[in-house]
Design a protein around this motif. Structure first.
Motif, short mmCIF file in Angstrom:
data_model
loop_
_atom_site.label_atom_id
_atom_site.label_comp_id
_atom_site.label_asym_id
_atom_site.label_seq_id
_atom_site.Cartn_x
_atom_site.Cartn_y
_atom_site.Cartn_z
N VAL A 270 -21.98 14.75 -37.74
CA VAL A 270 -22.54 14.69 -38.22
C VAL A 270 -21.99 15.69 -38.64
CG1 VAL A 270 -24.88 14.00 -39.70
CG2 VAL A 270 -24.03 12.15 -38.17
N LEU A 271 -23.18 16.84 -38.58
CA LEU A 271 -23.49 18.66 -38.42
C LEU A 271 -21.65 19.15 -38.86
CD1 LEU A 271 -24.96 20.71 -38.93
CD2 LEU A 271 -24.35 21.04 -36.13
N VAL A 272 -20.79 18.72 -38.31
CA VAL A 272 -19.54 19.14 -38.54
C VAL A 272 -18.96 18.78 -39.29
CG1 VAL A 272 -16.84 19.21 -37.84
CG2 VAL A 272 -19.36 19.41 -36.09
N LEU A 273 -18.84 17.74 -39.95
CA LEU A 273 -18.55 16.70 -41.64
C LEU A 273 -19.12 17.60 -42.75
CD1 LEU A 273 -18.54 13.44 -40.33
CD2 LEU A 273 -16.31 14.48 -40.86
N ARG A 274 -20.37 17.41 -42.47
CA ARG A 274 -21.34 18.56 -44.07
C ARG A 274 -21.11 20.18 -43.63
NH1 ARG A 274 -26.84 15.11 -42.96
NH2 ARG A 274 -25.93 13.33 -43.36
N TRP A 275 -20.74 20.39 -42.09
CA TRP A 275 -20.72 21.73 -42.31
C TRP A 275 -19.05 21.92 -42.92
CZ3 TRP A 275 -21.61 27.20 -42.02
CH2 TRP A 275 -22.52 27.34 -41.88
N LEU A 276 -17.69 20.70 -42.91
CA LEU A 276 -16.35 20.96 -44.26
C LEU A 276 -16.59 20.89 -45.21
CD1 LEU A 276 -14.54 19.22 -40.88
CD2 LEU A 276 -14.19 21.54 -41.43
N SER A 277 -17.77 19.90 -45.80
CA SER A 277 -18.49 19.82 -46.83
C SER A 277 -18.58 20.69 -48.00
CB SER A 277 -19.27 18.29 -47.24
OG SER A 277 -19.23 18.17 -48.54
N VAL A 278 -19.68 21.61 -46.89
CA VAL A 278 -19.50 22.77 -47.78
C VAL A 278 -18.74 23.90 -47.63
CG1 VAL A 278 -21.77 24.88 -46.76
CG2 VAL A 278 -22.01 22.39 -46.86
N ILE A 279 -18.05 23.65 -46.93
CA ILE A 279 -16.47 24.87 -46.67
C ILE A 279 -16.11 24.71 -48.17
CG2 ILE A 279 -14.96 25.55 -45.77
CD1 ILE A 279 -16.03 25.42 -42.79
N LYS A 280 -15.54 23.26 -47.85
CA LYS A 280 -15.03 22.93 -48.95
C LYS A 280 -15.39 23.26 -50.32
CE LYS A 280 -14.74 18.41 -50.78
NZ LYS A 280 -14.28 17.62 -50.45
N HIS A 281 -16.83 22.82 -51.02
CA HIS A 281 -17.00 23.57 -52.50
C HIS A 281 -17.57 25.27 -52.14
CE1 HIS A 281 -18.49 19.38 -52.47
NE2 HIS A 281 -18.54 19.70 -53.91
N ARG A 282 -17.60 25.63 -51.34
CA ARG A 282 -17.58 27.14 -50.97
C ARG A 282 -15.85 27.91 -51.72
NH1 ARG A 282 -20.48 30.62 -46.37
NH2 ARG A 282 -20.24 32.01 -47.88
N ALA A 283 -15.07 27.19 -50.67
CA ALA A 283 -14.14 27.55 -51.26
C ALA A 283 -13.77 27.21 -52.70
CB ALA A 283 -12.81 26.65 -50.66
N ARG A 284 -14.05 26.21 -53.84
CA ARG A 284 -13.93 26.40 -54.79
C ARG A 284 -14.56 27.48 -55.62
NH1 ARG A 284 -15.26 20.24 -55.26
NH2 ARG A 284 -13.31 18.71 -54.58
N LEU A 285 -15.49 27.87 -54.99
CA LEU A 285 -16.58 28.65 -55.42
C LEU A 285 -15.60 30.16 -55.30
CD1 LEU A 285 -20.08 28.63 -55.09
CD2 LEU A 285 -19.26 28.75 -57.11
N THR A 286 -14.89 30.80 -54.01
CA THR A 286 -14.27 31.72 -53.45
C THR A 286 -13.30 32.53 -54.61
OG1 THR A 286 -14.43 31.08 -51.67
CG2 THR A 286 -13.11 32.92 -52.12
N TRP A 287 -12.13 30.27 -55.69
CA TRP A 287 -11.70 31.23 -56.45
C TRP A 287 -12.53 32.27 -57.80
CZ3 TRP A 287 -6.63 30.75 -56.41
CH2 TRP A 287 -5.63 29.59 -55.70
#
Length: 598
Positions: A270-287
């Motif tokens: 569960v932790l890994v899935l939620r980490w990956l979700s945070v990473i995806k949104h942070r990648a969008r912000l990085t643009w």
């Protein structure tokens, strides 16, 4: 094991960000009042002064840039040398202000965290609320994690936020004045007409900041909730690992390590899935972050180039407006730059608020309806028609009644199961669901001696004096009577006593601690289960002699209890409800529970 907060989808029904911030402000605002007010205001004002002076220092550096580059453009060596001579003084002032801010910020954070931690610990441990929370069903997951870690993440960033917000407001005011003064207006030819844009650099700075802020809030609007879920999963994984450590012996003996490993794997998944979700949104912000970082230094140069080429702005002016534009952008984009930290802070603050709300809810619980603990007219203990319910309202025990004089020792046996534990907790004042009357002497101290005494990592002297101070010779004498003479030389040492002492030694220590506390009522919950019968009998005889007027109630089949008890009660479950089916040693025989007759 997965805790409720770690299940997928948990955390969706949470208060809004504004409500979280306001609740946290109410919770922590007491730091600026009472005994800590002087310390709080001292470091708050020092920190604010340091931030304000730093902004003025930055403005001074900006002015110095204009002075120096204008001198270079004019090839004025004297002015350039004077500017170079002044610059080390400016650097010294800036460095000193940095030291002031560092010391005042971190000292303030430490004092504020200490105050909030002490408040939550007092609320959790005081009045045995940590136990009452579990009974109430209102306990949030992992309260110890919230106190140890979430308090830190909820207090430290907010100090930085306040500093940054104050600095941003002052920076915007000061540097917009520079853009207005040096940039002036821009005239643009449009066909046969000419359009004049007043304070065009100011307008450009504001428009750029608005566009970037809208992009950030639009792309990252879900990030705060995702970070909150990730933080909950971190706590869930930690809980699963701590459970293995705390119950290592039972897991090893039962060979259930495979199941524990599976539970840890679920939590980590569960932790890994939620980490990956945070990473995806942070990648969008990085643009947006990377694009803006590359664009901000170039935009003011492009905007100032026409006026510089037309001879309407000096080289020093170009350098000044470029630095001022970047400063204004950094100030206006304060939310943008701190978006991730704000999301993380909201997650931590929400978890702290939940613990504080649960503690307040337990404290404000209405008194139990029906089950009453009152002052009795005489010494001793009396139970009248006590009926106990579980959390769902189902009866555990019915019509429990008996009267014990001072100095009596009651042994309660039988197959009543959890009802015996509930009865013990009710006499100790912890179990509130039920009806009936429990009467004991006014101000009577109730001491419960558990089967497994959990010892905190403090000195034995502090542990043994927790109820009332005792002189060292008396403590040593009591330890010797209970077969713990080897501990008399270690009274002031600190150790992990749960590992250092055997289970039998911990039970002896619990009985010695009870004697030193001089309670009027003693509840023994299989308190001699790790001892041989003869040794247990000797210790209970010692306790009885030391507390001749105390009422002692012993639960379970521990050695030594049957031989020394003056009264005996047998509890049996009849149609799922515990009732008294046999009693010995009482002058008056009450009828068994009505359920027995049925």
């Amino acid at each position: 094991m997965l805790t409720p907060d770690d299940k997928p989808g948990a955390g969706s029904a949470v208060p809004g960000d504004r409500q979280v911030a306001l609740r946290f402000a109410r919770l922590t605002g007491g730091f600026w009042h009472g005994e800590t007010a002087r310390c709080a205001w001292l470091w708050t004002l020092l920190l604010a002064a340091g931030v304000i002076l730093t902004v003025f220092a930055n403005v001074t550096v900006n002015r110095w840039n204009g002075w120096f580059f204008d001198a270079l453009e004019r090839k004025d060596g004297h002015s350039a040398l004077v500017a170079m001579a002044v610059f080390p003084l400016i650097v010294l002032v800036v460095a000193g202000l940095g030291v002031l801010i560092l010391k005042s910020r971190e000292t303030f954070q430490v004092h504020w965290r200490r105050w909030l931690t002490a408040k939550l610990v007092d609320g959790w441990v005081g009045e045995r609320r940590f136990f009452r929370l579990g009974l109430s069903g209102k306990e949030p997951a992992n309260p110890e994690y919230r106190i140890a870690d979430d308090v830190r993440w909820a207090t430290e960033p907010i100090v930085d936020f306040a500093m940054g917000l104050l600095s941003s407001v002052i920076t915007i005011v000061m540097f917009i004045e520079i853009l207005w003064e040096i940039g002036g207006s821009l005239s643009v030819s449009w066909g046969d007409s000419e359009i004049t844009i007043p304070a065009y650099l100011v307008l450009a700075a504001i428009l750029y900041a608005v566009i970037v802020t809208l992009l950030v809030t639009g792309v990252g609007r879900h990030l705060a909730g995702l970070i909150a879920l990730r933080t909950d999963s971190e706590a869930g994984l930690r809980f699963a690992l701590m459970r293995i450590r705390d119950h290592g012996e039972a897991i090893a003996l039962a060979r259930t390590e495979a199941g524990e490993r599976h539970a840890v794997a679920l939590s980590h998944g569960v932790l890994v899935l939620r980490w990956l979700s945070v990473i995806k949104h942070r990648a969008r912000l990085t643009w947006i972050t990377n694009g803006s970082s590359a664009l901000v230094p170039v935009v003011p140069l492009l905007l100032a180039a026409p006026k510089y080429l037309a001879g309407e702005m000096t080289l020093g002016g170009v350098v000044q407006v470029a630095a001022a534009f970047v400063a204004v952008q950094n100030a206006c984009n304060w939310l943008f730059d701190n978006f991730m930290r704000i999301a993380e802070w909201l997650a931590a603050a929400r978890r702290v608020n939940e613990l504080a709300d649960a503690l307040e809810a337990v404290e404000c619980e209405p008194p139990a309806q029906g089950l009453v603990i009152e002052d009795g007219p005489h010494e001793g203990l009396r139970l009248e028609a006590v009926t106990l319910h579980d959390g769902t309202g189902q009866p555990l025990a019915a019509e429990i009644g008996f009267a014990l004089p001072a100095g009596a020792m009651l042994h309660i046996t039988g197959d009543a199961g959890f009802a015996k534990s509930a009865l013990l907790q009710a006499i100790a004042g912890l179990w509130q669901q039920g009806e009936g009357v429990i009467a004991m002497p006014r101000g009577a101290r109730v001491a419960t001696v558990p089967q497994h005494l959990q010892l905190p990592g403090i000195s034995l002297r502090q542990l043994l004096q927790s109820d009332r101070p005792r002189p060292a010779p008396e403590i040593a004498a009591v330890l010797r009577r209970y077969g713990l003479s080897t501990l008399t030389s270690r009274l002031d040492g600190e150790d992990d006593w749960n590992k250092t002492l055997t289970r039998g030694e911990r039970q002896r220590l619990a009985l010695a601690r009870t004697e030193l506390g001089s309670p009027e009522i003693v509840l023994l919950d299989e308190a001699t289960s790790a001892l041989e019968t003869d040794a247990a009998l000797d210790l209970l005889t010692e306790l009885r002699a030391a507390l001749p007027r105390a009422v002692i109630i012993a639960f379970g089949q521990s050695p030594g209890l049957a031989e020394i008890a003056s009264h005996r009660i047998v509890l049996r479950r009849i149609r799922g409800v515990a009732a008294i089916v046999e009693r010995e040693g009482f002058l008056e025989h009450h009828a068994a529970a009505a359920l027995e007759a049925s």
